[in-house]
Design an enzyme around this catalytic site. Structure first.
Site, PDB file in Angstrom:
ATOM      1  N   ALA A 130     165.645  76.194 -39.951  1.00  9.60           N
ATOM      2  CA  ALA A 130     166.192  75.082 -39.160  1.00  9.60           C
ATOM      3  C   ALA A 130     165.118  74.588 -38.197  1.00  9.60           C
ATOM      4  O   ALA A 130     165.002  75.062 -37.071  1.00  9.60           O
ATOM      5  CB  ALA A 130     167.436  75.528 -38.390  1.00  9.60           C
ATOM      6  N   GLU A 363     159.726  69.449 -29.990  1.00 14.18           N
ATOM      7  CA  GLU A 363     160.843  68.614 -29.515  1.00 14.18           C
ATOM      8  C   GLU A 363     161.073  67.444 -30.472  1.00 14.18           C
ATOM      9  O   GLU A 363     161.424  66.336 -30.047  1.00 14.18           O
ATOM     10  CB  GLU A 363     160.623  68.185 -28.062  1.00 14.18           C
ATOM     11  CG  GLU A 363     160.407  69.421 -27.181  1.00 14.18           C
ATOM     12  CD  GLU A 363     160.754  69.239 -25.731  1.00 14.18           C
ATOM     13  OE1 GLU A 363     161.431  68.255 -25.400  1.00 14.18           O
ATOM     14  OE2 GLU A 363     160.354  70.110 -24.934  1.00 14.18           O
ATOM     15  N   THR A 365     159.357  66.245 -34.462  1.00 17.91           N
ATOM     16  CA  THR A 365     158.064  65.725 -34.939  1.00 17.91           C
ATOM     17  C   THR A 365     158.060  64.189 -34.871  1.00 17.91           C
ATOM     18  O   THR A 365     159.110  63.560 -34.689  1.00 17.91           O
ATOM     19  CB  THR A 365     157.830  66.130 -36.403  1.00 17.91           C
ATOM     20  OG1 THR A 365     158.878  65.542 -37.197  1.00 17.91           O
ATOM     21  CG2 THR A 365     157.832  67.642 -36.584  1.00 17.91           C
TER      22      THR A 365
HETATM   23  C1  LIG Z   1     154.266  75.379 -29.373  1.00 17.24           C
HETATM   24  C2  LIG Z   1     155.673  75.174 -29.848  1.00 17.24           C
HETATM   25  C3  LIG Z   1     156.732  75.389 -28.977  1.00 17.24           C
HETATM   26  C4  LIG Z   1     158.043  75.238 -29.411  1.00 17.24           C
HETATM   27  N1  LIG Z   1     159.073  75.503 -28.547  1.00 17.24           N
HETATM   28  C5  LIG Z   1     160.352  75.468 -29.005  1.00 17.24           C
HETATM   29  C6  LIG Z   1     161.435  75.864 -28.143  1.00 17.24           C
HETATM   30  O1  LIG Z   1     161.239  76.204 -26.967  1.00 17.24           O
HETATM   31  N2  LIG Z   1     162.688  75.877 -28.658  1.00 17.24           N
HETATM   32  C7  LIG Z   1     162.952  75.516 -29.955  1.00 17.24           C
HETATM   33  O2  LIG Z   1     164.117  75.560 -30.358  1.00 17.24           O
HETATM   34  N3  LIG Z   1     161.940  75.118 -30.793  1.00 17.24           N
HETATM   35  C8  LIG Z   1     160.665  75.096 -30.346  1.00 17.24           C
HETATM   36  N4  LIG Z   1     159.631  74.718 -31.180  1.00 17.24           N
HETATM   37  C9  LIG Z   1     159.933  74.337 -32.559  1.00 17.24           C
HETATM   38  C10 LIG Z   1     159.705  72.848 -32.838  1.00 17.24           C
HETATM   39  O3  LIG Z   1     160.689  72.078 -32.228  1.00 17.24           O
HETATM   40  C11 LIG Z   1     159.647  72.682 -34.368  1.00 17.24           C
HETATM   41  O4  LIG Z   1     158.422  73.266 -34.805  1.00 17.24           O
HETATM   42  C12 LIG Z   1     159.730  71.247 -34.801  1.00 17.24           C
HETATM   43  O5  LIG Z   1     160.991  70.703 -34.540  1.00 17.24           O
HETATM   44  C13 LIG Z   1     159.429  71.088 -36.312  1.00 17.24           C
HETATM   45  O6  LIG Z   1     160.130  71.997 -37.089  1.00 17.24           O
HETATM   46  P1  LIG Z   1     159.334  72.866 -38.177  1.00 17.24           P
HETATM   47  O7  LIG Z   1     158.176  73.504 -37.514  1.00 17.24           O
HETATM   48  O8  LIG Z   1     160.307  73.764 -38.854  1.00 17.24           O
HETATM   49  O9  LIG Z   1     158.777  71.808 -39.216  1.00 17.24           O
HETATM   50  P2  LIG Z   1     159.569  71.217 -40.472  1.00 17.24           P
HETATM   51  O10 LIG Z   1     160.894  70.717 -40.063  1.00 17.24           O
HETATM   52  O11 LIG Z   1     159.503  72.198 -41.590  1.00 17.24           O
HETATM   53  O12 LIG Z   1     158.659  69.954 -40.834  1.00 17.24           O
HETATM   54  C14 LIG Z   1     157.499  70.020 -41.664  1.00 17.24           C
HETATM   55  C15 LIG Z   1     157.036  68.572 -41.889  1.00 17.24           C
HETATM   56  O13 LIG Z   1     158.046  67.853 -42.637  1.00 17.24           O
HETATM   57  C16 LIG Z   1     158.400  66.689 -41.926  1.00 17.24           C
HETATM   58  N5  LIG Z   1     159.809  66.355 -42.158  1.00 17.24           N
HETATM   59  C17 LIG Z   1     160.884  67.162 -42.054  1.00 17.24           C
HETATM   60  N6  LIG Z   1     162.001  66.490 -42.326  1.00 17.24           N
HETATM   61  C18 LIG Z   1     161.636  65.209 -42.587  1.00 17.24           C
HETATM   62  C19 LIG Z   1     162.330  64.010 -42.932  1.00 17.24           C
HETATM   63  N7  LIG Z   1     163.658  63.984 -43.026  1.00 17.24           N
HETATM   64  N8  LIG Z   1     161.617  62.884 -43.136  1.00 17.24           N
HETATM   65  C20 LIG Z   1     160.266  62.883 -43.035  1.00 17.24           C
HETATM   66  N9  LIG Z   1     159.556  63.980 -42.717  1.00 17.24           N
HETATM   67  C21 LIG Z   1     160.229  65.128 -42.487  1.00 17.24           C
HETATM   68  C22 LIG Z   1     158.138  67.027 -40.464  1.00 17.24           C
HETATM   69  O14 LIG Z   1     158.030  65.856 -39.664  1.00 17.24           O
HETATM   70  C23 LIG Z   1     156.833  67.803 -40.579  1.00 17.24           C
HETATM   71  O15 LIG Z   1     155.763  66.904 -40.716  1.00 17.24           O
HETATM   72  C24 LIG Z   1     158.307  74.830 -30.753  1.00 17.24           C
HETATM   73  C25 LIG Z   1     157.230  74.587 -31.617  1.00 17.24           C
HETATM   74  C26 LIG Z   1     155.934  74.754 -31.188  1.00 17.24           C
HETATM   75  C27 LIG Z   1     154.810  74.499 -32.172  1.00 17.24           C
END
Ligand SMILES: Cc1cc2nc3c(=O)[nH]c(=O)nc-3n(C[C@H](O)[C@H](O)[C@H](O)COP(=O)(O)OP(=O)(O)OC[C@H]3O[C@@H](n4cnc5c(N)ncnc54)[C@H](O)[C@@H]3O)c2cc1C
Length: 380
Positions: A130, A363, A365
């Site tokens: 998620a 927060e 992408t």
């Molecule tokens: C340093 C850091 C701190 C963080 N802190 C927190 C925190 O405090 N609390 C918390 O809950 N989370 C936190 N996160 C998590 C962060 O919010 C997620 O990494 C982010 O939302 C992306 O999710 P994912 O890494 O699973 O990427 P994915 O969702 O797997 O995305 C991979 C790629 O696919 C793209 N993609 C996905 N779906 C679509 C779509 N429908 N259309 C087009 N492109 C798409 C994305 O844009 C991205 O380019 C943190 C992340 C980092 C790196």
């Protein structure tokens, strides 16, 4: 729209700028090396009211508006974007949701301690499966013995290592779907809760970002924040506001990259004159300045709408999208203008280049910001 700041906003921006220049920037490298934000710095920020930004005086807060929050994030991020993020999580993703959705008991129990810096909070939404698809949270919360039992994990949780309270989004209803999600306030010493691995990032290395494990983690019924089924609504509304903070963070990174580049271009001589005399360099600076101004205006517009109580979800997404791209654009040119020095670890632009990257990821992408903006366009 009137973007003239009032006297309090101007004063708070000035104070934040001084803190950034005098307290944060000089220690940024040390924080990066040690991978932590020193306790005395957190205590200083608490004393200055930065952990109760949105909270009323009754809870020890200073009750500032979203515009001042955005400006504070911008100024702090010129000194240390990592410190700015810690402040933002505590205020926008923990303090404010408790203030807005909490019971009187929850507010009494947590808010004054959060404002004083005695209690740090973390916001736990993301999991292995998620990320962008936040509605697919799997961590389960089953009703049992008058309370709930949580089982599952969270990933990439900022501030986790020193947080005493976790705002956790868990599934209380059927899978899949947003409607089955609820928010819980889980304390650090809840039985069955444990901190997992600490992640090592490309930039903002002082951040403490961890995995969380919940194994039959028991919490009382009073740990539920808001009503059952409201979890994703609370999380996404909180993220709308904190995205304005990320926009501010990105503007601050870009602005400081610009400041460093401008200064260096005036000092560095090649071909018998300072490189700032070359039109190619001047054009870089002109483009950086223009994009920064546009990003700042988008940030202020979103913040002003939030302040006025108007819908601001799409505006916050636009601000975050554009400002984070601008931060990366400016950090990249900041390195370019420094030439070989810009590539070396002991120059601040190298750090900003790495720090800027994540503003396009966390927060939500950039792609998710575009989905939010497109959704608002399609809705008309
Ligand atoms: C340093 C850091 C701190 C963080 N802190 C927190 C925190 O405090 N609390 C918390 O809950 N989370 C936190 N996160 C998590 C962060 O919010 C997620 O990494 C982010 O939302 C992306 O999710 P994912 O890494 O699973 O990427 P994915 O969702 O797997 O995305 C991979 C790629 O696919 C793209 N993609 C996905 N779906 C679509 C779509 N429908 N259309 C087009 N492109 C798409 C994305 O844009 C991205 O380019 C943190 C992340 C980092 C790196």
């Amino acid at each position: 729209m009137d973007f003239n700041l009032n006297d309090e906003q101007k004063m708070m921006r000035q104070v934040a700028a001084e803190i950034a220049d005098e307290q944060l920037a000089p220690r940024a490298e040390e924080m990066e090396e040690n991978r932590e934000i020193p306790a005395d710095l957190l205590a200083f920020l608490a004393e200055q009211g930065y952990f109760g930004l949105f909270l009323p005086e009754a809870y020890g807060g200073v009750e500032l508006d979203p515009v001042t929050y955005a400006l504070t994030m911008e100024e702090f991020s010129r000194g240390s974007p990592a410190v700015a993020l810690v402040v933002s999580v505590q205020n926008a993703l923990v303090g404010l949701p408790i203030l807005k959705y909490g019971t009187e008991e929850q507010k009494e129990k947590y808010l004054a301690r959060a404002a004083s810096g005695e209690l740090f909070g973390a916001f736990a939404l993301s999991e292995d499966e998620a990320g962008s698809d936040a509605a697919s949270v799997q961590l389960r919360a089953e009703k049992k013995n008058g309370g709930y039992v949580l089982t599952g994990h969270k990933k990439y949780i900022t501030n986790a290592g020193f947080a005493g309270l976790f705002l956790v989004v868990a599934r209380t209803g059927p899978e899949p779907g947003a409607k089955g999600l609820s928010c819980f306030l889980v304390e650090r010493d809840a039985p069955g809760f444990a901190l997992g691995e600490r992640f090592e990032g490309m930039g903002m290395r002082a951040l403490d970002v961890r995995r969380l494990e919940f194994e039959n983690c028991e919490v009382p019924a009073e740990a539920l924040l808001g009503a059952e089924g409201e979890g994703l609504k609370i999380a996404l509304a909180s993220l709308d506001l904190s995205r304005i903070g990320v926009a501010g963070q990105a503007v601050g990174i870009g602005q400081q990259a610009f400041n460093e580049a401008r200064r260096y271009a005036g000092e560095r001589e090649q071909f018998g004159r300072p490189i700032i005399k070359f039109q190619g360099i001047q054009f870089y600076l002109a483009e950086m300045a223009t994009r920064l101004e546009a990003a700042r205006l988008l940030m202020l517009r979103a913040a002003a709408r939030a302040q006025a109580g108007e819908p601001f979800s799409a505006e916050a997404a636009m601000a975050k999208l554009y400002a984070s791209e601008t931060a990366n654009f400016c950090a990249n040119l900041g390195v370019q203008i420094h030439g070989g020095y810009g590539y070396m670890r002991d120059y601040v632009v190298e750090r900003f280049y790495r720090d800027a990257r994540v503003t396009e990821i966390y927060e939500g992408t950039s792609e998710i910001q575009k989905l939010i903006i497109a959704g608002s366009i399609l809705k008309g």
